[in-house]
Design a protein around this motif. Structure first.
Motif, PDB file in Angstrom:
ATOM      1  N   ILE A 123      57.727  41.061  53.935  1.00 45.52           N
ATOM      2  CA  ILE A 123      56.990  40.598  52.681  1.00 45.52           C
ATOM      3  C   ILE A 123      57.795  40.874  51.361  1.00 45.52           C
ATOM      4  CG2 ILE A 123      54.578  40.841  53.685  1.00 45.52           C
ATOM      5  CD1 ILE A 123      54.531  43.697  52.574  1.00 45.52           C
ATOM      6  N   GLN A 124      57.621  40.489  50.342  1.00 42.61           N
ATOM      7  CA  GLN A 124      58.428  40.816  49.152  1.00 42.61           C
ATOM      8  C   GLN A 124      57.663  42.143  48.530  1.00 42.61           C
ATOM      9  OE1 GLN A 124      61.479  39.201  48.677  1.00 42.61           O
ATOM     10  NE2 GLN A 124      60.890  38.500  50.680  1.00 42.61           N
ATOM     11  N   GLY A 125      58.615  43.056  48.373  1.00 39.90           N
ATOM     12  CA  GLY A 125      58.285  44.182  47.452  1.00 39.90           C
ATOM     13  C   GLY A 125      57.565  44.000  46.137  1.00 39.90           C
ATOM     14  N   PRO A 126      57.717  43.009  45.040  1.00 42.84           N
ATOM     15  CA  PRO A 126      57.078  42.568  43.801  1.00 42.84           C
ATOM     16  C   PRO A 126      55.767  42.045  44.304  1.00 42.84           C
ATOM     17  CG  PRO A 126      59.332  42.193  43.889  1.00 42.84           C
ATOM     18  CD  PRO A 126      59.051  42.476  45.511  1.00 42.84           C
ATOM     19  N   TRP A 127      55.646  41.197  45.474  1.00 41.01           N
ATOM     20  CA  TRP A 127      54.409  40.630  45.659  1.00 41.01           C
ATOM     21  C   TRP A 127      53.419  41.502  46.200  1.00 41.01           C
ATOM     22  CZ3 TRP A 127      51.858  40.847  50.300  1.00 41.01           C
ATOM     23  CH2 TRP A 127      50.774  39.888  50.596  1.00 41.01           C
ATOM     24  N   LEU A 128      53.869  42.512  47.229  1.00 40.12           N
ATOM     25  CA  LEU A 128      52.954  43.819  47.579  1.00 40.12           C
ATOM     26  C   LEU A 128      52.477  44.642  46.336  1.00 40.12           C
ATOM     27  CD1 LEU A 128      52.083  45.524  49.975  1.00 40.12           C
ATOM     28  CD2 LEU A 128      54.016  46.825  49.667  1.00 40.12           C
ATOM     29  N   MET A 129      53.229  44.901  45.290  1.00 45.74           N
ATOM     30  CA  MET A 129      52.725  45.544  44.267  1.00 45.74           C
ATOM     31  C   MET A 129      51.941  44.879  43.252  1.00 45.74           C
ATOM     32  SD  MET A 129      53.936  48.528  45.260  1.00 45.74           S
ATOM     33  CE  MET A 129      52.876  49.116  43.818  1.00 45.74           C
ATOM     34  N   GLU A 170      59.856  45.543  55.272  1.00 45.86           N
ATOM     35  CA  GLU A 170      59.176  45.073  56.727  1.00 45.86           C
ATOM     36  C   GLU A 170      58.693  46.498  57.503  1.00 45.86           C
ATOM     37  OE1 GLU A 170      61.412  42.360  60.106  1.00 45.86           O
ATOM     38  OE2 GLU A 170      62.667  44.308  59.396  1.00 45.86           O
ATOM     39  N   ASN A 171      58.760  47.454  56.786  1.00 48.48           N
ATOM     40  CA  ASN A 171      58.005  48.492  57.314  1.00 48.48           C
ATOM     41  C   ASN A 171      56.632  49.080  56.742  1.00 48.48           C
ATOM     42  OD1 ASN A 171      58.870  49.570  54.896  1.00 48.48           O
ATOM     43  ND2 ASN A 171      60.411  50.968  55.552  1.00 48.48           N
ATOM     44  N   TYR A 172      55.838  48.153  55.854  1.00 47.43           N
ATOM     45  CA  TYR A 172      54.736  48.669  55.343  1.00 47.43           C
ATOM     46  C   TYR A 172      53.583  48.208  56.222  1.00 47.43           C
ATOM     47  CZ  TYR A 172      51.386  50.132  51.806  1.00 47.43           C
ATOM     48  OH  TYR A 172      50.350  50.898  51.265  1.00 47.43           O
ATOM     49  N   GLY A 194      72.935  43.464  50.444  1.00 47.07           N
ATOM     50  CA  GLY A 194      74.064  44.107  51.042  1.00 47.07           C
ATOM     51  C   GLY A 194      74.157  45.441  50.571  1.00 47.07           C
ATOM     52  N   VAL A 195      73.745  45.714  49.290  1.00 52.28           N
ATOM     53  CA  VAL A 195      73.747  46.981  48.487  1.00 52.28           C
ATOM     54  C   VAL A 195      72.459  47.672  48.574  1.00 52.28           C
ATOM     55  CG1 VAL A 195      74.428  48.415  46.638  1.00 52.28           C
ATOM     56  CG2 VAL A 195      75.788  46.370  47.243  1.00 52.28           C
ATOM     57  N   SER A 196      72.145  48.931  48.974  1.00 51.77           N
ATOM     58  CA  SER A 196      70.860  49.481  49.025  1.00 51.77           C
ATOM     59  C   SER A 196      71.126  50.937  48.793  1.00 51.77           C
ATOM     60  CB  SER A 196      70.093  49.265  50.524  1.00 51.77           C
ATOM     61  OG  SER A 196      68.959  50.103  50.696  1.00 51.77           O
ATOM     62  N   ALA A 197      69.969  51.598  48.568  1.00 53.71           N
ATOM     63  CA  ALA A 197      70.017  53.081  48.300  1.00 53.71           C
ATOM     64  C   ALA A 197      69.003  53.707  49.395  1.00 53.71           C
ATOM     65  CB  ALA A 197      69.688  53.294  46.982  1.00 53.71           C
ATOM     66  N   CYS A 198      68.577  53.149  50.495  1.00 55.58           N
ATOM     67  CA  CYS A 198      67.779  53.734  51.496  1.00 55.58           C
ATOM     68  C   CYS A 198      67.877  52.906  52.718  1.00 55.58           C
ATOM     69  CB  CYS A 198      66.086  53.274  50.597  1.00 55.58           C
ATOM     70  SG  CYS A 198      64.942  53.793  52.249  1.00 55.58           S
ATOM     71  N   ALA A 199      68.524  53.657  53.569  1.00 50.80           N
ATOM     72  CA  ALA A 199      68.707  53.354  54.834  1.00 50.80           C
ATOM     73  C   ALA A 199      67.440  53.084  55.795  1.00 50.80           C
ATOM     74  CB  ALA A 199      69.755  54.306  55.380  1.00 50.80           C
ATOM     75  N   THR A 200      66.627  53.973  55.597  1.00 51.32           N
ATOM     76  CA  THR A 200      65.465  54.046  56.229  1.00 51.32           C
ATOM     77  C   THR A 200      64.340  52.723  56.030  1.00 51.32           C
ATOM     78  OG1 THR A 200      65.078  56.481  55.980  1.00 51.32           O
ATOM     79  CG2 THR A 200      63.233  55.214  56.696  1.00 51.32           C
ATOM     80  N   CYS A 201      64.611  52.354  54.964  1.00 54.13           N
ATOM     81  CA  CYS A 201      64.056  51.016  54.394  1.00 54.13           C
ATOM     82  C   CYS A 201      64.783  49.887  54.966  1.00 54.13           C
ATOM     83  CB  CYS A 201      63.926  50.847  52.916  1.00 54.13           C
ATOM     84  SG  CYS A 201      63.330  52.295  51.833  1.00 54.13           S
ATOM     85  N   ASP A 202      65.997  49.817  54.646  1.00 50.57           N
ATOM     86  CA  ASP A 202      66.741  48.476  54.933  1.00 50.57           C
ATOM     87  C   ASP A 202      67.753  48.390  56.102  1.00 50.57           C
ATOM     88  OD1 ASP A 202      65.470  47.658  52.707  1.00 50.57           O
ATOM     89  OD2 ASP A 202      67.072  48.266  51.300  1.00 50.57           O
ATOM     90  N   GLY A 203      67.896  49.769  56.526  1.00 47.31           N
ATOM     91  CA  GLY A 203      68.807  49.842  57.815  1.00 47.31           C
ATOM     92  C   GLY A 203      68.634  48.729  58.921  1.00 47.31           C
ATOM     93  N   GLN A 215      58.785  57.282  51.283  1.00 49.62           N
ATOM     94  CA  GLN A 215      58.422  55.832  51.493  1.00 49.62           C
ATOM     95  C   GLN A 215      57.296  55.501  51.004  1.00 49.62           C
ATOM     96  OE1 GLN A 215      60.541  54.407  54.049  1.00 49.62           O
ATOM     97  NE2 GLN A 215      61.746  55.818  53.331  1.00 49.62           N
ATOM     98  N   ALA A 216      57.173  54.019  50.808  1.00 52.35           N
ATOM     99  CA  ALA A 216      55.967  53.567  50.241  1.00 52.35           C
ATOM    100  C   ALA A 216      54.775  53.997  50.948  1.00 52.35           C
ATOM    101  CB  ALA A 216      56.325  51.972  50.170  1.00 52.35           C
ATOM    102  N   VAL A 217      54.903  53.888  52.099  1.00 48.98           N
ATOM    103  CA  VAL A 217      53.466  54.209  52.988  1.00 48.98           C
ATOM    104  C   VAL A 217      53.116  55.815  52.693  1.00 48.98           C
ATOM    105  CG1 VAL A 217      54.649  54.589  55.019  1.00 48.98           C
ATOM    106  CG2 VAL A 217      52.161  54.110  55.265  1.00 48.98           C
ATOM    107  N   THR A 218      54.177  56.762  52.523  1.00 47.94           N
ATOM    108  CA  THR A 218      53.851  58.186  52.501  1.00 47.94           C
ATOM    109  C   THR A 218      53.429  58.337  51.072  1.00 47.94           C
ATOM    110  OG1 THR A 218      56.254  58.413  52.238  1.00 47.94           O
ATOM    111  CG2 THR A 218      55.342  59.001  54.295  1.00 47.94           C
ATOM    112  N   ALA A 219      54.044  57.722  50.054  1.00 46.40           N
ATOM    113  CA  ALA A 219      53.619  57.574  48.741  1.00 46.40           C
ATOM    114  C   ALA A 219      52.194  57.297  48.534  1.00 46.40           C
ATOM    115  CB  ALA A 219      54.335  56.924  48.059  1.00 46.40           C
TER     116      ALA A 219
END
Length: 324
Positions: free
Chosen positions: A59-65, A50-52, A133-142, A291-295
């Protein structure tokens, strides 16, 4: 064995690598992208994005890639289904890499975009409830846990920063740490302890994540006390594993300068490594934003700098020939 030659060789196919490819192809460098073990990078294991920038709906991550790869191919990028297992940077440009297939890749410039992987606990339910419910990125999914009860697992800077960030969305944040003191910087600890929205559970390890991946996702964490051995359940809508990231730099040990965390060292504010013509972008050199956008932004920078490097080489070559 086949030798593939290009003006710009890119190792890695996440947002950084594919952005470099798009810019490189438009600059007529005919880039080759070697996709590696995880084509598309970390976003391929992310569900809602939701942050790209550019998409008003989730949108879905796999679709974006997939779209990013299609764009790169459309402008002239060659995608190679291979994994680099060895690389030679000792002789300067052109740089020579060997694939698992046995093929050789030679690039007048090299863009390293191998990314990083979140460190996981490796306990039951973690993989099954990933993105549910389980994530490794609060900035992405919080953002998806507004007004809900969330937990952060860890005790270092990453965990404390994630917990503090989550208070922007939740009034009920619990930090779960396996020891009785934190490893994070003192200033971060002070902010954490002063925040009324955050509680700390000391001497607890996560035994498993519980819930139904198909119906509602995470419901609770099964915890074990590291002192008494007592087990307990902790109800939570979201859990964020924050025990650090591991950059994918094994291939470059002894060949490029790495920092204490294993990230490639670059000239501040640029993707330039200590070797002229070699550039690093995305999470392989960024342990701060991730983040995807900074990458994608650093991928663009790498391509622009690669183009300038080649132009400088060609100018110097022309000057030498003129002098002769």
């Amino acid at each position: 064995m086949t030798v593939h030659k290009t003006r710009m060789l890119i190792i890695g196919s996440g947002p950084a690598g594919l952005s470099a490819a798009i810019y490189g192809a438009r600059a007529m460098m005919e880039p080759i992208v070697v996709q590696g073990l995880q084509p598309g990078g970390q976003l391929t294991i992310t569900t809602d994005v939701e942050n790209y920038p550019g998409f008003k709906d989730v949108i879905q991550g796999p679709w974006l890639m997939q779209e990013m790869q299609a764009q790169a191919e459309h402008v002239g990028t060659r995608m190679m289904w291979d994994t680099i297992v060895d690389i030679d940077l000792s002789n300067g440009s052109p740089f020579r890499a060997t694939g698992d297939s046995g093929d050789i890749y030679e690039g007048e410039t090299l863009v390293i975009a191998t990314g990083a992987q979140a460190r996981w606990l490796g306990v039951p339910g973690e993989q099954e409830l990933g993105g549910k419910g389980v994530s490794a990125c609060a900035t992405c999914d919080g953002f998806f846990y507004r007004g809900k009860k969330v937990a952060v697992i860890g005790g270092g800077n990453t965990a404390v920063e994630e917990a503090l960030y989550l208070t922007n969305h939740s009034d009920d944040v619990t930090l779960i740490h396996r020891r009785d003191e934190l490893r994070s910087e003192r200033i971060l600890q002070e902010r954490l302890f002063k925040n009324p929205k955050i509680k700390v559970l000391w001497n607890k390890v996560v035994e498993s994540f519980e819930g139904d991946p198909l119906a509602g996702g995470l419901t609770h964490l099964s915890l074990k006390d590291t002192v008494t051995g007592e087990t307990s359940d902790f109800a939570a809508d979201g859990a964020f594993v924050a025990i650090g990231h591991a950059p994918s730099t094994e291939l470059f040990k002894g060949k490029l300068e790495l920092d204490a965390g294993g990230y490639i060292v670059v000239e501040p504010g640029t993707p330039k490594t200590a070797i002229p013509g070699v550039f690093a972008c995305g999470d392989v050199m960024d342990h701060t934003y991730r983040q995807a956008v900074t990458a994608a932004g650093t991928g663009c920078m790498a391509a622009l700098d690669a183009e300038r490097f080649l132009a400088t080489l060609e100018f110097a070559k022309g000057e030498t020939q003129a002098a002769e």
